[in-house]
Design a protein around this motif. Sequence first.
Motif, PDB file in Angstrom:
ATOM      1  N   THR A  68      11.241  64.357 -11.360  1.00  0.00           N
ATOM      2  CA  THR A  68      11.014  65.759 -11.020  1.00  0.00           C
ATOM      3  C   THR A  68      10.270  66.496 -12.131  1.00  0.00           C
ATOM      4  OG1 THR A  68      13.094  66.504 -11.970  1.00  0.00           O
ATOM      5  CG2 THR A  68      13.133  65.851  -9.667  1.00  0.00           C
ATOM      6  N   ARG A  69       9.762  67.658 -11.735  1.00  0.00           N
ATOM      7  CA  ARG A  69       9.064  68.492 -12.725  1.00  0.00           C
ATOM      8  C   ARG A  69       9.623  69.902 -12.775  1.00  0.00           C
ATOM      9  NH1 ARG A  69       2.845  67.700 -11.342  1.00  0.00           N
ATOM     10  NH2 ARG A  69       3.597  68.412  -9.333  1.00  0.00           N
ATOM     11  N   ASN A  70      10.208  70.371 -11.667  1.00  0.00           N
ATOM     12  CA  ASN A  70      10.587  71.787 -11.672  1.00  0.00           C
ATOM     13  C   ASN A  70      11.726  72.090 -10.724  1.00  0.00           C
ATOM     14  OD1 ASN A  70       9.486  72.448  -8.931  1.00  0.00           O
ATOM     15  ND2 ASN A  70       7.628  71.682  -9.904  1.00  0.00           N
ATOM     16  N   ALA A  81      27.590  62.348  -5.285  1.00  0.00           N
ATOM     17  CA  ALA A  81      26.301  62.909  -5.736  1.00  0.00           C
ATOM     18  C   ALA A  81      25.330  61.751  -5.903  1.00  0.00           C
ATOM     19  CB  ALA A  81      26.488  63.670  -7.042  1.00  0.00           C
ATOM     20  N   CYS A  82      25.277  60.908  -4.884  1.00  0.00           N
ATOM     21  CA  CYS A  82      24.537  59.654  -5.053  1.00  0.00           C
ATOM     22  C   CYS A  82      23.407  59.504  -4.055  1.00  0.00           C
ATOM     23  CB  CYS A  82      25.488  58.474  -4.994  1.00  0.00           C
ATOM     24  SG  CYS A  82      26.795  58.688  -3.828  1.00  0.00           S
ATOM     25  N   GLY A  83      22.708  60.600  -3.774  1.00  0.00           N
ATOM     26  CA  GLY A  83      21.439  60.522  -3.083  1.00  0.00           C
ATOM     27  C   GLY A  83      21.539  60.317  -1.583  1.00  0.00           C
ATOM     28  N   ILE A 130       8.091  58.384   1.079  1.00  0.00           N
ATOM     29  CA  ILE A 130       9.352  59.066   1.406  1.00  0.00           C
ATOM     30  C   ILE A 130      10.009  59.533   0.104  1.00  0.00           C
ATOM     31  CG2 ILE A 130      11.545  58.906   2.667  1.00  0.00           C
ATOM     32  CD1 ILE A 130       9.064  58.326   4.396  1.00  0.00           C
ATOM     33  N   THR A 131      10.317  60.808   0.045  1.00  0.00           N
ATOM     34  CA  THR A 131      10.933  61.362  -1.162  1.00  0.00           C
ATOM     35  C   THR A 131      12.450  61.332  -1.034  1.00  0.00           C
ATOM     36  OG1 THR A 131       9.074  62.900  -1.113  1.00  0.00           O
ATOM     37  CG2 THR A 131      10.732  63.248  -2.824  1.00  0.00           C
ATOM     38  N   PHE A 132      12.970  62.000  -0.001  1.00  0.00           N
ATOM     39  CA  PHE A 132      14.403  61.864   0.275  1.00  0.00           C
ATOM     40  C   PHE A 132      14.737  62.267   1.702  1.00  0.00           C
ATOM     41  CE2 PHE A 132      14.119  66.114  -1.591  1.00  0.00           C
ATOM     42  CZ  PHE A 132      15.014  66.885  -0.887  1.00  0.00           C
TER      43      PHE A 132
HETATM   44  C1  LIG Z   1       8.404  61.573  -7.169  1.00  0.00           C
HETATM   45  C2  LIG Z   1       9.400  62.673  -6.924  1.00  0.00           C
HETATM   46  C3  LIG Z   1       9.159  63.940  -7.435  1.00  0.00           C
HETATM   47  C4  LIG Z   1      10.055  64.973  -7.200  1.00  0.00           C
HETATM   48  N1  LIG Z   1       9.816  66.191  -7.750  1.00  0.00           N
HETATM   49  C5  LIG Z   1      10.702  67.183  -7.569  1.00  0.00           C
HETATM   50  C6  LIG Z   1      10.553  68.427  -8.255  1.00  0.00           C
HETATM   51  O1  LIG Z   1       9.657  68.621  -9.077  1.00  0.00           O
HETATM   52  N2  LIG Z   1      11.468  69.409  -7.978  1.00  0.00           N
HETATM   53  C7  LIG Z   1      12.518  69.226  -7.106  1.00  0.00           C
HETATM   54  O2  LIG Z   1      13.286  70.135  -6.888  1.00  0.00           O
HETATM   55  N3  LIG Z   1      12.700  68.025  -6.501  1.00  0.00           N
HETATM   56  C8  LIG Z   1      11.830  67.012  -6.720  1.00  0.00           C
HETATM   57  N4  LIG Z   1      12.069  65.807  -6.131  1.00  0.00           N
HETATM   58  C9  LIG Z   1      13.304  65.638  -5.338  1.00  0.00           C
HETATM   59  C10 LIG Z   1      14.453  65.455  -6.331  1.00  0.00           C
HETATM   60  O3  LIG Z   1      14.198  64.312  -7.105  1.00  0.00           O
HETATM   61  C11 LIG Z   1      15.796  65.291  -5.668  1.00  0.00           C
HETATM   62  O4  LIG Z   1      16.006  66.252  -4.677  1.00  0.00           O
HETATM   63  C12 LIG Z   1      16.914  65.421  -6.708  1.00  0.00           C
HETATM   64  O5  LIG Z   1      16.597  64.725  -7.881  1.00  0.00           O
HETATM   65  C13 LIG Z   1      18.178  64.886  -6.116  1.00  0.00           C
HETATM   66  O6  LIG Z   1      19.177  64.834  -7.100  1.00  0.00           O
HETATM   67  P1  LIG Z   1      20.456  63.985  -6.792  1.00  0.00           P
HETATM   68  O7  LIG Z   1      21.263  63.999  -8.041  1.00  0.00           O
HETATM   69  O8  LIG Z   1      21.061  64.392  -5.523  1.00  0.00           O
HETATM   70  O9  LIG Z   1      19.889  62.494  -6.539  1.00  0.00           O
HETATM   71  P2  LIG Z   1      19.263  61.467  -7.567  1.00  0.00           P
HETATM   72  O10 LIG Z   1      18.651  62.127  -8.724  1.00  0.00           O
HETATM   73  O11 LIG Z   1      18.385  60.541  -6.773  1.00  0.00           O
HETATM   74  O12 LIG Z   1      20.510  60.673  -8.083  1.00  0.00           O
HETATM   75  C14 LIG Z   1      21.241  59.798  -7.237  1.00  0.00           C
HETATM   76  C15 LIG Z   1      21.971  58.848  -8.138  1.00  0.00           C
HETATM   77  O13 LIG Z   1      22.965  58.130  -7.418  1.00  0.00           O
HETATM   78  C16 LIG Z   1      22.970  56.790  -7.879  1.00  0.00           C
HETATM   79  N5  LIG Z   1      23.594  55.999  -6.811  1.00  0.00           N
HETATM   80  C17 LIG Z   1      23.148  55.769  -5.563  1.00  0.00           C
HETATM   81  N6  LIG Z   1      24.055  55.044  -4.872  1.00  0.00           N
HETATM   82  C18 LIG Z   1      25.104  54.839  -5.695  1.00  0.00           C
HETATM   83  C19 LIG Z   1      26.358  54.180  -5.560  1.00  0.00           C
HETATM   84  N7  LIG Z   1      26.703  53.569  -4.415  1.00  0.00           N
HETATM   85  N8  LIG Z   1      27.191  54.151  -6.624  1.00  0.00           N
HETATM   86  C20 LIG Z   1      26.863  54.749  -7.799  1.00  0.00           C
HETATM   87  N9  LIG Z   1      25.675  55.405  -7.984  1.00  0.00           N
HETATM   88  C21 LIG Z   1      24.815  55.448  -6.935  1.00  0.00           C
HETATM   89  C22 LIG Z   1      21.523  56.484  -8.166  1.00  0.00           C
HETATM   90  O14 LIG Z   1      21.387  55.414  -9.051  1.00  0.00           O
HETATM   91  C23 LIG Z   1      21.083  57.813  -8.797  1.00  0.00           C
HETATM   92  O15 LIG Z   1      21.350  57.833 -10.162  1.00  0.00           O
HETATM   93  C24 LIG Z   1      11.207  64.740  -6.405  1.00  0.00           C
HETATM   94  C25 LIG Z   1      11.485  63.462  -5.929  1.00  0.00           C
HETATM   95  C26 LIG Z   1      10.593  62.425  -6.196  1.00  0.00           C
HETATM   96  C27 LIG Z   1      10.910  61.049  -5.682  1.00  0.00           C
END
Ligand SMILES: Cc1cc2nc3c(=O)[nH]c(=O)nc-3n(C[C@H](O)[C@H](O)[C@H](O)COP(=O)(O)OP(=O)(O)OC[C@H]3O[C@@H](n4cnc5c(N)ncnc54)[C@H](O)[C@@H]3O)c2cc1C
Length: 465
Positions: A51-53, A189-191, A397-399
């Motif tokens: 991410t950037r922002n 919080a695992c995506g 696909i981003t999410f």
């Molecule tokens: C290339 C790219 C650029 C992006 N840029 C932006 C941006 O600039 N601004 C913005 O707002 N959003 C951006 N996004 C979207 C953003 O990355 C996500 O919305 C945000 O990081 C989600 O945070 P999260 O903690 O929910 O998930 P993540 O940061 O994906 O963390 C999920 C974690 O869960 C772990 N995990 C998964 N399954 C399990 C399991 N079974 N057991 C234990 N651990 C597990 C993974 O290893 C990971 O560490 C971008 C996404 C991408 C791909």
Amino acid sequence: MADLSKKYDVLVAGGGNAALCAAIAARRAGSSVLLCEMATKFYRGGNTRHTRNIRCAHDAATETLSGPYPEEEFFQDLLQVTQGHTDEALARHMIAESKTVLDWLPEQGVRYQPSLGGTLSLGRTNSFFLGGGRSMLNALYLTAESLGVEIAYEAEVIDLDIDNGMFLSATVQRGAEHHKVRAATFVAACGGFESNIEWLKQYWGPAADNFLIRGTPHNRGTVLKLLLDRGVQETGDPTQCHAVAIDARAPKYDGGIITRLDCVVFGIVVNKHAKRFYDEGEEIWPKRYAIWGRLVAQQPDQIAYILFDASSLTLFMPSLYPPIEAGSIRELAGKLTLDPDTLEATVNEFNAAVRPGTFDDTILDDCRTEGIKPPKSHWARRLETTPYYAYPVRPGITFTYLATKVNKQARMLMRDGKPSANMFAAGEVMAGNVLGRGYAAGMGMTIGSVFGRIAGREAAANARN
Ligand SMILES: Cc1cc2nc3c(=O)[nH]c(=O)nc-3n(C[C@H](O)[C@H](O)[C@H](O)COP(=O)(O)OP(=O)(O)OC[C@H]3O[C@@H](n4cnc5c(N)ncnc54)[C@H](O)[C@@H]3O)c2cc1C
């Protein structure tokens, strides 16, 4: 090494922004916290690394933000991009909380910098992380560690013991060993499930084989599926996701931001039959970049080509890979393995339809086509200055948006509508509560930070009682 045999107040599954915000908030509220991240330490942090922002409401300009971004404006932006597909009460709550998150993140070590240049024009609304997402994560990990959060790497949550809406324990695989980890409360919080191609195929069919995943290969939706199977209410459309057009030469996973292509508005986009299929100049790019992944996904073989000429080459941030270059449209067709006669006809038809205007890529200018379908409503200029260029693109696909239903306390709701006794969710795993469809840049991090902080706070309070 983190002790997986102890009973903790709060178990956090995940290792990205949402997980760290939850872990830090819970620890600051006095809880013992274990965070299980399935990635190695080097690859920790999931999609957050890329991410950037972050988009947060604020009432006045700051050192790094060029002007105010009132709550109501944020809400209207959200309504527009989701076309009303959002939970209004939850969304308004998130936006109100985002105001204090803007200052809370620096208190956890995160630093902002002024907006980066480029095509998304976010200097007023979005705060950019100094050093990008990885620096942001490093700061959060450092803070979590110094507060005493226990962190287990290469620790995947593979099963959950849930009884009638109450979390009892998680099975965590670390190396070859399985551990039954007990905790008073659980934060998911695992995506999303974007890295699980088989799951994507249930909705997209074989087309999903041609999708590229922009972020971590670890977000396979294992915990999301366990929760839904164990009675947590689901929300969000499983076919909805954030998807952009990325360089077709990008790796299958983790290509990150440098493979995104922001030059659609400067040229035309054709499919493998060398035909245009959508208005490339429909709206300003920040409001349209997130639809192009789906558009390409709907094309035969999920491939498309952005064509432009020498006059546009320096107007956008390039991909990691150089564009394919040719001295004529026929030569370009040959290099792209497109039918040269059809591509030439498509370009000629487009060029003939372009009306004179004053080109300005910072506004909805008056350069448009007339008499062709699809039209190009803005920034239409003839492709006539050699050399010609092309980028092959695929859906990136981003999410995904399929989610566990939560309330304002980030507490999961069960299928019977009752709140879970002790389970909370933050980040991508519950993004679909707010994002029914569409996306506005920076909201992924808003959802993770706001609901992560709430989930940590609430889990800690729950564990105390
Ligand atoms: C290339 C790219 C650029 C992006 N840029 C932006 C941006 O600039 N601004 C913005 O707002 N959003 C951006 N996004 C979207 C953003 O990355 C996500 O919305 C945000 O990081 C989600 O945070 P999260 O903690 O929910 O998930 P993540 O940061 O994906 O963390 C999920 C974690 O869960 C772990 N995990 C998964 N399954 C399990 C399991 N079974 N057991 C234990 N651990 C597990 C993974 O290893 C990971 O560490 C971008 C996404 C991408 C791909």
